[in-house]
Design a protein around this motif. Structure first.
Motif, PDB file in Angstrom:
ATOM      1  N   GLY B 149      20.152  10.755  29.285  1.00  0.00           N
ATOM      2  CA  GLY B 149      21.550  10.962  28.964  1.00  0.00           C
ATOM      3  C   GLY B 149      22.018  12.361  29.327  1.00  0.00           C
ATOM      4  N   ALA B 150      21.308  13.030  30.236  1.00  0.00           N
ATOM      5  CA  ALA B 150      21.741  14.351  30.660  1.00  0.00           C
ATOM      6  C   ALA B 150      23.134  14.244  31.250  1.00  0.00           C
ATOM      7  CB  ALA B 150      20.773  14.910  31.696  1.00  0.00           C
ATOM      8  N   ALA B 151      23.918  15.304  31.061  1.00  0.00           N
ATOM      9  CA  ALA B 151      25.334  15.236  31.385  1.00  0.00           C
ATOM     10  C   ALA B 151      25.550  14.831  32.839  1.00  0.00           C
ATOM     11  CB  ALA B 151      25.979  16.584  31.112  1.00  0.00           C
ATOM     12  N   ASP B 152      24.806  15.440  33.745  1.00  0.00           N
ATOM     13  CA  ASP B 152      25.063  15.216  35.153  1.00  0.00           C
ATOM     14  C   ASP B 152      23.741  15.214  35.910  1.00  0.00           C
ATOM     15  OD1 ASP B 152      25.929  15.072  37.686  1.00  0.00           O
ATOM     16  OD2 ASP B 152      27.193  16.867  37.626  1.00  0.00           O
ATOM     17  N   PRO B 153      23.251  14.047  36.274  1.00  0.00           N
ATOM     18  CA  PRO B 153      21.945  14.003  36.942  1.00  0.00           C
ATOM     19  C   PRO B 153      21.943  14.764  38.261  1.00  0.00           C
ATOM     20  CG  PRO B 153      23.009  11.843  36.937  1.00  0.00           C
ATOM     21  CD  PRO B 153      23.814  12.726  36.049  1.00  0.00           C
ATOM     22  N   GLU B 154      23.117  14.924  38.876  1.00  0.00           N
ATOM     23  CA  GLU B 154      23.215  15.692  40.110  1.00  0.00           C
ATOM     24  C   GLU B 154      22.664  17.103  39.919  1.00  0.00           C
ATOM     25  OE1 GLU B 154      24.973  15.324  43.436  1.00  0.00           O
ATOM     26  OE2 GLU B 154      23.934  13.470  42.918  1.00  0.00           O
ATOM     27  N   LEU B 155      22.908  17.651  38.704  1.00  0.00           N
ATOM     28  CA  LEU B 155      22.520  19.033  38.434  1.00  0.00           C
ATOM     29  C   LEU B 155      21.016  19.190  38.347  1.00  0.00           C
ATOM     30  CD1 LEU B 155      25.122  20.088  35.759  1.00  0.00           C
ATOM     31  CD2 LEU B 155      24.922  20.919  38.084  1.00  0.00           C
ATOM     32  N   ASP B 156      20.312  18.100  38.137  1.00  0.00           N
ATOM     33  CA  ASP B 156      18.891  18.208  37.857  1.00  0.00           C
ATOM     34  C   ASP B 156      18.033  17.999  39.094  1.00  0.00           C
ATOM     35  OD1 ASP B 156      19.320  18.754  35.206  1.00  0.00           O
ATOM     36  OD2 ASP B 156      19.573  16.643  34.730  1.00  0.00           O
ATOM     37  N   GLN B 157      18.663  17.838  40.234  1.00  0.00           N
ATOM     38  CA  GLN B 157      17.887  17.657  41.448  1.00  0.00           C
ATOM     39  C   GLN B 157      18.466  18.479  42.581  1.00  0.00           C
ATOM     40  OE1 GLN B 157      17.238  13.586  42.559  1.00  0.00           O
ATOM     41  NE2 GLN B 157      16.817  13.027  40.437  1.00  0.00           N
ATOM     42  N   LEU B 158      17.607  18.851  43.497  1.00  0.00           N
ATOM     43  CA  LEU B 158      18.065  19.558  44.683  1.00  0.00           C
ATOM     44  C   LEU B 158      18.194  18.555  45.817  1.00  0.00           C
ATOM     45  CD1 LEU B 158      15.717  22.669  44.530  1.00  0.00           C
ATOM     46  CD2 LEU B 158      18.031  22.460  43.660  1.00  0.00           C
ATOM     47  N   THR B 159      19.174  18.779  46.673  1.00  0.00           N
ATOM     48  CA  THR B 159      19.266  17.934  47.862  1.00  0.00           C
ATOM     49  C   THR B 159      18.188  18.367  48.851  1.00  0.00           C
ATOM     50  OG1 THR B 159      20.762  19.410  49.014  1.00  0.00           O
ATOM     51  CG2 THR B 159      21.757  17.798  47.544  1.00  0.00           C
ATOM     52  N   ALA B 160      17.923  17.503  49.827  1.00  0.00           N
ATOM     53  CA  ALA B 160      16.895  17.819  50.826  1.00  0.00           C
ATOM     54  C   ALA B 160      17.250  19.104  51.558  1.00  0.00           C
ATOM     55  CB  ALA B 160      16.765  16.654  51.810  1.00  0.00           C
ATOM     56  N   ARG B 161      18.538  19.275  51.867  1.00  0.00           N
ATOM     57  CA  ARG B 161      18.963  20.469  52.589  1.00  0.00           C
ATOM     58  C   ARG B 161      18.769  21.730  51.742  1.00  0.00           C
ATOM     59  NH1 ARG B 161      21.287  20.405  57.666  1.00  0.00           N
ATOM     60  NH2 ARG B 161      19.508  20.995  58.800  1.00  0.00           N
ATOM     61  N   GLU B 162      19.107  21.608  50.465  1.00  0.00           N
ATOM     62  CA  GLU B 162      18.930  22.768  49.577  1.00  0.00           C
ATOM     63  C   GLU B 162      17.454  23.162  49.487  1.00  0.00           C
ATOM     64  OE1 GLU B 162      22.767  21.685  46.746  1.00  0.00           O
ATOM     65  OE2 GLU B 162      20.734  21.207  46.086  1.00  0.00           O
ATOM     66  N   ARG B 163      16.589  22.142  49.396  1.00  0.00           N
ATOM     67  CA  ARG B 163      15.152  22.443  49.347  1.00  0.00           C
ATOM     68  C   ARG B 163      14.720  23.155  50.625  1.00  0.00           C
ATOM     69  NH1 ARG B 163      12.854  19.793  45.219  1.00  0.00           N
ATOM     70  NH2 ARG B 163      10.810  20.378  45.960  1.00  0.00           N
ATOM     71  N   GLU B 164      15.247  22.661  51.755  1.00  0.00           N
ATOM     72  CA  GLU B 164      14.864  23.243  53.038  1.00  0.00           C
ATOM     73  C   GLU B 164      15.293  24.715  53.119  1.00  0.00           C
ATOM     74  OE1 GLU B 164      12.686  23.196  56.067  1.00  0.00           O
ATOM     75  OE2 GLU B 164      12.893  21.394  54.831  1.00  0.00           O
ATOM     76  N   VAL B 165      16.524  24.988  52.639  1.00  0.00           N
ATOM     77  CA  VAL B 165      17.009  26.374  52.654  1.00  0.00           C
ATOM     78  C   VAL B 165      16.145  27.244  51.745  1.00  0.00           C
ATOM     79  CG1 VAL B 165      18.922  27.839  51.937  1.00  0.00           C
ATOM     80  CG2 VAL B 165      19.372  25.800  53.289  1.00  0.00           C
ATOM     81  N   LEU B 166      15.830  26.732  50.540  1.00  0.00           N
ATOM     82  CA  LEU B 166      15.014  27.514  49.605  1.00  0.00           C
ATOM     83  C   LEU B 166      13.630  27.786  50.190  1.00  0.00           C
ATOM     84  CD1 LEU B 166      15.787  26.005  46.103  1.00  0.00           C
ATOM     85  CD2 LEU B 166      16.412  28.239  47.000  1.00  0.00           C
ATOM     86  N   ARG B 167      13.076  26.762  50.857  1.00  0.00           N
ATOM     87  CA  ARG B 167      11.761  26.932  51.462  1.00  0.00           C
ATOM     88  C   ARG B 167      11.776  28.062  52.489  1.00  0.00           C
ATOM     89  NH1 ARG B 167      11.076  21.300  52.371  1.00  0.00           N
ATOM     90  NH2 ARG B 167      10.097  20.664  50.430  1.00  0.00           N
ATOM     91  N   HIS B 168      12.833  28.120  53.260  1.00  0.00           N
ATOM     92  CA  HIS B 168      12.913  29.189  54.261  1.00  0.00           C
ATOM     93  C   HIS B 168      13.067  30.556  53.599  1.00  0.00           C
ATOM     94  CE1 HIS B 168      13.370  26.054  57.338  1.00  0.00           C
ATOM     95  NE2 HIS B 168      12.999  27.009  58.190  1.00  0.00           N
ATOM     96  N   ILE B 169      13.844  30.609  52.526  1.00  0.00           N
ATOM     97  CA  ILE B 169      13.961  31.894  51.819  1.00  0.00           C
ATOM     98  C   ILE B 169      12.593  32.308  51.296  1.00  0.00           C
ATOM     99  CG2 ILE B 169      14.965  33.047  49.816  1.00  0.00           C
ATOM    100  CD1 ILE B 169      17.406  31.299  50.113  1.00  0.00           C
ATOM    101  N   ALA B 170      11.857  31.351  50.721  1.00  0.00           N
ATOM    102  CA  ALA B 170      10.531  31.660  50.187  1.00  0.00           C
ATOM    103  C   ALA B 170       9.592  32.102  51.307  1.00  0.00           C
ATOM    104  CB  ALA B 170       9.966  30.454  49.450  1.00  0.00           C
ATOM    105  N   ARG B 171       9.827  31.611  52.515  1.00  0.00           N
ATOM    106  CA  ARG B 171       8.970  31.992  53.640  1.00  0.00           C
ATOM    107  C   ARG B 171       9.364  33.336  54.219  1.00  0.00           C
ATOM    108  NH1 ARG B 171       9.347  26.468  56.930  1.00  0.00           N
ATOM    109  NH2 ARG B 171       8.796  27.759  58.724  1.00  0.00           N
ATOM    110  N   GLY B 172      10.410  33.950  53.683  1.00  0.00           N
ATOM    111  CA  GLY B 172      10.750  35.293  54.112  1.00  0.00           C
ATOM    112  C   GLY B 172      11.830  35.356  55.181  1.00  0.00           C
ATOM    113  N   TYR B 173      12.571  34.278  55.372  1.00  0.00           N
ATOM    114  CA  TYR B 173      13.636  34.297  56.378  1.00  0.00           C
ATOM    115  C   TYR B 173      14.930  34.831  55.796  1.00  0.00           C
ATOM    116  CZ  TYR B 173      10.904  31.668  59.753  1.00  0.00           C
ATOM    117  OH  TYR B 173       9.952  31.293  60.650  1.00  0.00           O
TER     118      TYR B 173
END
Lengths: 420, 219
Positions: B149-173
């Motif tokens: 019953g979380a207010a907005d399930p959208e908030l609890d997941q990252l999109t594939a693109r967001e994950r990809e961007v975060l991965r690149h930041i973590a890799r030092g880009y």
């Protein structure tokens, strides 16, 4: 859960229930106090006074403990006794049968004397209770603390009120048994006329003991409090000594080294970084790293080594972790080689090397990225075996793969992949 | 870059403030400094700076307390957390209290100036380590740890693109390198990071709520 202070968040006055979590006898006072929102001690004192002054306290208490349901939601004892033949009926029946047998034997004349048999029966019953209690002790007393210690268990076997209940029951059974035995002894002595002389002595002993108790109680209380205070002070000073010892071994040593090598900025930076890493790990209380067992710890260790050897900082970011197996060890060895290359060719001025580990979705990936000058992979002579052998070849031999992405002027990234 | 952003610097170590001031010389205009919570709130409300550089550990309640008070007293203030600590608890706590980004004190002067400009522009600033935390906290595509019953399930997941961007930041880009590699514009990268920041602040995922509860951010 405090029952003394009415909390504003409590929605409504609670119905009258016996509070079995905070009970001393049956939880009548605790429950009533909770409903009335007063300190249970007040009611307990009132009950004791009512008992001592008129004796009316005991029947009221027994009546309430039978009629008022406990807060577990179970029906009151009176209803339960009616509904289900319990051990109390067996106990009462055995008692009646024994009494009947004894009376029969007495009537038949097979009898020594009242002064011996009645005390003997009482003593036997009391002794049985005490023995049962003592022999059952390890089961009720030893397991609950063990269950409390294994806090991490998903389901603690016993909670605090349950433990308290068990302890109370043990005290009552033992106390009742002891009372029976003592009563039997007194009855025996009384019947044999041995008590008349002792009565005066006992009376004066009781009076003196009570008086002494009243006088000494405050001292005793203060002593107990003093001991507790002293104990916590000792714990504090021990903690302090531990922190001091740690800082001595680590931070002060490093500071001394830094002063000695102030003319070598790279060495100072390396020392500072190593100390920072160590102190951070100590402060955050993270469990001891296990570079022989966990992949992330092994990669961190490889990064630390690279920092020490080349003086280039390595930022490790790990998402997920896994146990270190042979393939994982090969991955770490390849990553170590990639880090060494990055540090060697990037140089200390190219900024930190980034090492990123991600596990999940059936694969393990490691990226090692530097911001050095970069190079053209095709231009590397075939006899230079570093990258080809110890990174690409090693990963291929262990069923993984490796790729080197480099553009002159934009740094280099080594990608290592293991599929599960 | 037409104008130089104004900054209030909050840190209890005068020596560190002096160091940051020297490093940022000419890149930003430091209009005020403060060493504790009360002084910081007073300075920020008086000077209304473009960006607040905020230490996490401060006498009087820490950066989290400042963020909490700014939320009512100066809600338009944009804060960038700057700390020696990179404990997940600290990072998540200040982000959820409203900071627009988090960088560690080892960051270089030019990078810090860049981060300040980014926060000034309304974007989020993620260090590689923060990106790693977020990937960790949002790991798994299932709704593991999400209260039903979380207010907005959208908030609890990252999109594939967001994950990809975060991965690149973590890799030092850097953002512009990420944009190049993924074939998108820098603005899009920034939009993804801002979206992640919003999720990080509002998500009810168990991992995040736990950190927040431990720091008494939510009741």
């Amino acid at each position: 859960m405090s029952v003394t202070a009415p909390s504003p968040t409590r929605p409504a006055r609670r119905p009258l229930r016996r509070d079995t979590d905070h009970k001393v006898i049956a939880g009548v006072c605790a429950g009533a106090a909770r409903t009335l929102r007063i300190d249970p001690l007040v009611l307990r004192v009132a009950f004791v006074l009512a008992t001592v002054l008129s004796g009316v306290g005991i029947p009221i208490y027994i009546g309430m403990s039978v009629m008022v349901p406990p807060d577990s939601g179970a029906p009151p004892i009176a209803a339960r006794l009616r509904a289900r033949p319990g051990s109390w009926q067996v106990g009462a029946g055995v008692g009646c049968l024994t009494l009947a047998a004894l009376l029969t034997v007495r009537e038949l004349g097979l009898w020594w004397s009242d002064a011996i048999v009645w005390p003997f029966v009482l003593a036997a019953a009391g002794g049985a209770l005490v023995w049962r209690h003592v022999t059952a002790r390890p089961a009720t007393d030893a397991t609950p603390p063990a269950a409390l210690v294994t806090d991490a268990d998903p389901e603690p076997v016993l909670d605090e009120p349950e433990l308290r209940r068990l302890r109370l029951r043990g005290v009552y059974q033992g106390g009742f048994g002891v009372a029976l035995v003592v009563g039997a002894a007194l009855l025996f002595l009384q019947a044999n006329g041995a008590l008349t002389g002792a009565r005066d002595l006992v009376l004066s002993l009781v009076v003196v003991t009570l008086g002494l108790g009243l006088v000494l109680l405050p001292f005793w209380l203060r002593l107990v409090r003093g001991l507790a205070a002293e104990r916590s002070a000792r714990i504090r000073s021990q903690e302090r000594a531990e922190v001091a010892a740690h800082l001595h071994d680590s931070v002060l040593q490093t500071l001394a080294l830094v002063q000695k090598r102030a003319d070598d900025p790279r060495a100072v930076a390396t020392l500072a970084r190593r100390q920072e890493r160590e102190l951070r790990a100590w402060l955050s209380g993270t469990p001891q790293a296990r570079p022989d067992e966990r992949l992330a710890d092994a990669l961190q260790a490889a990064a630390d080594d690279t920092e020490e050897r080349f003086g280039t900082p390595v930022e490790v970011v790990a998402v997920g972790d896994r146990d270190l197996d042979d393939r994982g060890r090969a991955l770490v060895a390849a990553a170590r080689e990639a880090l060494a290359n990055a540090a060697r060719h990037g140089g200390p001025d190219a900024g930190p090397i980034a090492l990123f580990l991600e596990t999940g979705d059936g694969r393990t990936e490691v990226f090692v990225r530097d911001r050095g000058p970069g190079f053209d992979m095709a231009a590397v002579p075939a006899d230079r075996r570093g990258v080809r052998e110890s990174i690409i070849g090693r990963m291929a031999r262990h069923g993984g793969r490796a790729a080197v992405h480099s553009t002159p002027g934009q740094g280099t990234e080594v990608e290592l992949v293991l599929d599960d | 870059m037409t104008e130089v952003p104004t900054v209030v610097l909050v840190d209890d170590h005068a020596l560190f403030r002096a160091g940051v001031r020297a490093e940022l010389e000419g890149r930003v205009r430091i209009v005020g400094e403060a060493g504790d919570v009360d002084a910081a709130v007073a300075k920020i409300t008086r000077h209304a700076p473009d960006v607040v550089l905020l230490d996490v550990h401060l006498p009087g309640g820490g950066g989290v307390e400042i963020l909490r008070r700014l939320a009512t007293e100066a809600p338009e203030a944009r804060c960038l957390a700057l700390s020696v600590s990179d404990d997940p608890e600290d990072v998540i706590a200040v982000i959820r209290a409203g900071a627009r980004g988090y960088v560690t004190k080892t960051i270089s002067g030019p990078d810090l100036a860049d981060a300040i400009r980014r926060v000034h522009d309304g974007d989020a600033v993620f260090s590689p380590r923060l990106a790693g935390f977020v990937l960790d906290a949002f790991a798994g595509n299932t709704s593991r740890g999400v209260p039903s019953g979380a207010a907005d399930p959208e908030l609890d997941q990252l999109t594939a693109r967001e994950r990809e961007v975060l991965r690149h930041i973590a890799r030092g880009y850097l953002y512009k390198e990420i944009a190049q590699r993924l074939g998108i514009s820098v603005k899009t990268v920034e939009a993804h990071v801002s979206a992640v920041l919003r999720k990080l602040q509002l998500s009810s995922r168990h991992e995040l709520s736990r950190w927040a509860v431990e720091r008494r951010l939510i009741d």
